[in-house]
Design a protein around this motif. Structure first.
Motif, PDB file in Angstrom:
ATOM      1  N   HIS A 130       0.854  -1.185   0.000  1.00 36.93           N
ATOM      2  CA  HIS A 130       0.000   0.000   0.000  1.00 36.93           C
ATOM      3  C   HIS A 130       0.895   1.241   0.000  1.00 36.93           C
ATOM      4  N   CYS A 173      -4.476   5.987   0.278  1.00 40.56           N
ATOM      5  CA  CYS A 173      -3.579   4.963  -0.261  1.00 40.56           C
ATOM      6  C   CYS A 173      -3.213   5.387  -1.672  1.00 40.56           C
ATOM      7  N   GLU A 177      -1.070   3.544  -3.676  1.00 40.94           N
ATOM      8  CA  GLU A 177      -0.524   2.407  -4.420  1.00 40.94           C
ATOM      9  C   GLU A 177      -1.713   1.519  -4.758  1.00 40.94           C
ATOM     10  N   CYS A 200      -4.176  -1.150  -4.912  1.00 42.00           N
ATOM     11  CA  CYS A 200      -4.181  -2.363  -4.083  1.00 42.00           C
ATOM     12  C   CYS A 200      -5.478  -3.148  -4.240  1.00 42.00           C
ATOM     13  N   HIS A 207      -9.370   0.211  -3.795  1.00 43.16           N
ATOM     14  CA  HIS A 207      -8.200   1.052  -3.506  1.00 43.16           C
ATOM     15  C   HIS A 207      -8.606   2.512  -3.254  1.00 43.16           C
ATOM     16  N   MET A 224      -9.737   3.507   0.270  1.00 40.15           N
ATOM     17  CA  MET A 224      -8.857   3.210   1.395  1.00 40.15           C
ATOM     18  C   MET A 224      -8.329   4.516   2.023  1.00 40.15           C
TER      19      MET A 224
END
Ligand code: CUA
Length: 175
Positions: free
Chosen positions: A121, A156, A158, A160, A164, A167
């Motif tokens: 993450h 977040c 990245e 994921c 995502h 997040m």
């Protein structure tokens, strides 16, 4: 091999404005390159590089112990935790939440342990735009001293998985 070959004397050394633009681009590259060591020594937003081996199961256990000992409430189904200044504090990244929500005191220093319980993450603190990669198996320790009170959002950055974009997490700083 192209369909039409260029003439043998196709190459001409850059000249005039083209040389100037190449020079400007090169100078800018070198400035950005030198900014990396500069921020390493002068910036206050760098990781100290302190990290330890862990496992998702072991880290989750430490996070839960930390929550049990310091929980003061709940926010959107996530425990809100108010740890003692100077202590070790924990944040777990997991598809798709940051866990728990942290309540910190302004101008106090904490040792923030961050790790992932599943995949990679990206920790991105907004609106400061501080960014760290969060990997499973590594207990990444960041020394944190909040200097401004307010609500900070962790997003977040990245990719994921399917949620995502949902997040998010929260750090509340009270002065
Ligand atoms: Cu976690 Cu994207």
């Amino acid at each position: 091999m192209s369909i039409h070959q260029p003439p043998d004397d196709w190459f001409q050394a850059p000249h005039g404005p083209e040389r100037v633009w190449i020079g400007l681009a090169l100078a800018w590259c070198l400035i950005l390159f030198l900014m990396m060591p500069y921020w390493h020594f002068r910036g206050k937003q760098n990781s100290t590089g302190e990290a330890y081996r862990t496992t998702p199961a072991e880290f989750a256990e430490r996070v839960n112990r930390f929550i049990d000992a310091n929980k003061v409430g709940e926010e959107n189904g996530v425990p809100l935790v108010e740890p003692a200044p100077g202590s070790d504090i924990y944040l777990a990244a997991q598809m798709w939440r940051w866990y728990p929500a942290l309540k910190l005191k302004k101008d106090q220093t904490y040792r923030l342990h961050v790790s992932s319980l599943d995949v990679q993450h990206g920790f991105s603190l907004q609106p400061m735009n501080m960014n760290f990669q969060i990997l499973p198996g590594y207990d990444h320790v960041l020394t944190v001293t909040p200097t401004q009170s307010g609500d900070y959002l962790i997003i977040c950055n990245e990719f994921c998985g399917i949620n995502h974009h949902l997040m998010t997490g929260r750090i509340r700083v009270e002065g």
